[in-house]
Design an enzyme around this catalytic site. Sequence first.
Site, PDB file in Angstrom:
ATOM      1  N   ASP A 133      -2.314  -4.707  -4.698  1.00 31.21           N
ATOM      2  CA  ASP A 133      -2.712  -3.723  -5.703  1.00 31.21           C
ATOM      3  C   ASP A 133      -1.552  -3.169  -6.530  1.00 31.21           C
ATOM      4  O   ASP A 133      -1.618  -3.187  -7.768  1.00 31.21           O
ATOM      5  CB  ASP A 133      -3.482  -2.588  -5.003  1.00 31.21           C
ATOM      6  CG  ASP A 133      -3.930  -1.496  -5.935  1.00 31.21           C
ATOM      7  OD1 ASP A 133      -3.076  -0.678  -6.350  1.00 31.21           O
ATOM      8  OD2 ASP A 133      -5.122  -1.438  -6.260  1.00 31.21           O
ATOM      9  N   ILE A 161      -7.210  -1.197  -7.988  1.00 38.06           N
ATOM     10  CA  ILE A 161      -7.417  -2.613  -8.313  1.00 38.06           C
ATOM     11  C   ILE A 161      -8.005  -3.359  -7.121  1.00 38.06           C
ATOM     12  O   ILE A 161      -8.885  -4.211  -7.282  1.00 38.06           O
ATOM     13  CB  ILE A 161      -6.104  -3.276  -8.773  1.00 38.06           C
ATOM     14  CG1 ILE A 161      -5.449  -2.450  -9.893  1.00 38.06           C
ATOM     15  CG2 ILE A 161      -6.378  -4.697  -9.251  1.00 38.06           C
ATOM     16  CD1 ILE A 161      -6.338  -2.207 -11.094  1.00 38.06           C
ATOM     17  N   ASP A 162      -7.550  -3.035  -5.923  1.00 35.05           N
ATOM     18  CA  ASP A 162      -8.163  -3.622  -4.728  1.00 35.05           C
ATOM     19  C   ASP A 162      -9.663  -3.369  -4.711  1.00 35.05           C
ATOM     20  O   ASP A 162     -10.466  -4.286  -4.467  1.00 35.05           O
ATOM     21  CB  ASP A 162      -7.554  -3.005  -3.466  1.00 35.05           C
ATOM     22  CG  ASP A 162      -6.324  -3.751  -2.971  1.00 35.05           C
ATOM     23  OD1 ASP A 162      -6.012  -4.819  -3.527  1.00 35.05           O
ATOM     24  OD2 ASP A 162      -5.685  -3.265  -2.033  1.00 35.05           O
ATOM     25  N   PHE A 163     -10.041  -2.137  -4.944  1.00 37.77           N
ATOM     26  CA  PHE A 163     -11.446  -1.773  -4.804  1.00 37.77           C
ATOM     27  C   PHE A 163     -12.282  -2.278  -5.979  1.00 37.77           C
ATOM     28  O   PHE A 163     -13.412  -2.738  -5.794  1.00 37.77           O
ATOM     29  CB  PHE A 163     -11.584  -0.264  -4.626  1.00 37.77           C
ATOM     30  CG  PHE A 163     -10.771   0.254  -3.466  1.00 37.77           C
ATOM     31  CD1 PHE A 163     -10.586  -0.511  -2.325  1.00 37.77           C
ATOM     32  CD2 PHE A 163     -10.157   1.491  -3.514  1.00 37.77           C
ATOM     33  CE1 PHE A 163      -9.828  -0.065  -1.259  1.00 37.77           C
ATOM     34  CE2 PHE A 163      -9.385   1.955  -2.458  1.00 37.77           C
ATOM     35  CZ  PHE A 163      -9.221   1.176  -1.318  1.00 37.77           C
ATOM     36  N   GLY A 166     -12.807  -5.800  -5.301  1.00 36.05           N
ATOM     37  CA  GLY A 166     -13.849  -5.947  -4.298  1.00 36.05           C
ATOM     38  C   GLY A 166     -15.235  -5.848  -4.908  1.00 36.05           C
ATOM     39  O   GLY A 166     -16.126  -6.656  -4.606  1.00 36.05           O
TER      40      GLY A 166
END
Length: 385
Positions: A133, A161-163, A166
Amino acid sequence: RILAISQFGAGPFATMNLADLGAEVIKIEDPKTGGDVARYVPPATNDADSLYFQSFNRGKKSIAIDLRKPEGVNIFHQLVEKSNAVFNNLRGDLPEKLGLTYKTLRSLNPSIVTCSLSGFGRTGPRASEPGYDPIMQAMAGYMSMTGEPEGPPGKAGVSIIDFAGGYAAAFGLVAALLEAKTTGAGRDIDVSLLDTAISMLTYFGSWQLNSDWHPKRTINSAHQTLVPAQNFQTSDGWISIFCAKEHFWRKFAEIIDLPDERFATFASRYDNRETLIPVLAARLLEKTNAEWLSRFRGIVPSGPVNSIEQAFEDEQIEARGLIVDVDHPSYGTIKQITSPIVTEGSNQANSVGPALGQHTNEILIDLLSMNPANVQQLRDSGAVM
């Protein structure tokens, strides 16, 4: 039923949201490495079962398979035959090398959907590199716009950004599952964190690509062009104001007693922002958070700048039921944040994240119809744990 070969944050976040919507998520973990690395992330680790791990793996099952062994690969292939999707968040070059693509698995199950969420995607010069991220926030320009004007580049406090990656992967997977249900044919889904970050530049990207506008870090988290739309200090804290429509500004100006035709429009407020903002800042310092927010509520978009602890105490969060209690065998009762998707039948994943290999027996015996003796042989060979 989704087979998830994923660890850490972005991938497990994607599949947990699918579990919340009713999917059966079988987490395939490597017994040789101790499973998902998230199990060991501090603070609060407890026998390979951290609170960090619990925050991403609620409602899932765990089977520990050594995919380096032919017997392990055979078990995986039997699971593919009985599943709807295979999800991974490995490096972009690994799904093909490890046989996790639709091209490899369609002979076992023509309707299988294979989804890859990686740092840089499955193509391009950086496909074989790991990505996280903060790297994506840096590369996509987010850090150039985050923080105070004279300060260094900064990242968002949460792994946005990770989420977002996802959510994008889950969205793509569900769309492909809908097609597979209709046509009987699955497909590959390729989502990257960098692509997701770039896609979310939206109007920043449009302005940059089509005009001479350049973004910059702004004082007190101000919007790039809307005024006032930023944080203001009060006599005892901070509040966030967002006048995204002219009538919000008019109400705001009326409440704080600032009638001035110089600031009547979006354009005039933007052009005169260096005059306007200090006046607003001085006015808002005259009262407390509670006093201002009681006047603005329901009239001017506004809210307190909370700590995380204060956010969880907010009456709206409580009313929406976003925090639930889950019984954990060693931590006792732990609190979990539920899915933001509210519909009948959602938020079904109310069991704790699984222990490593907790469901190996159940999956092999009940789902794959193996007899206990065969399962013990697999354990003795190290193919499963």
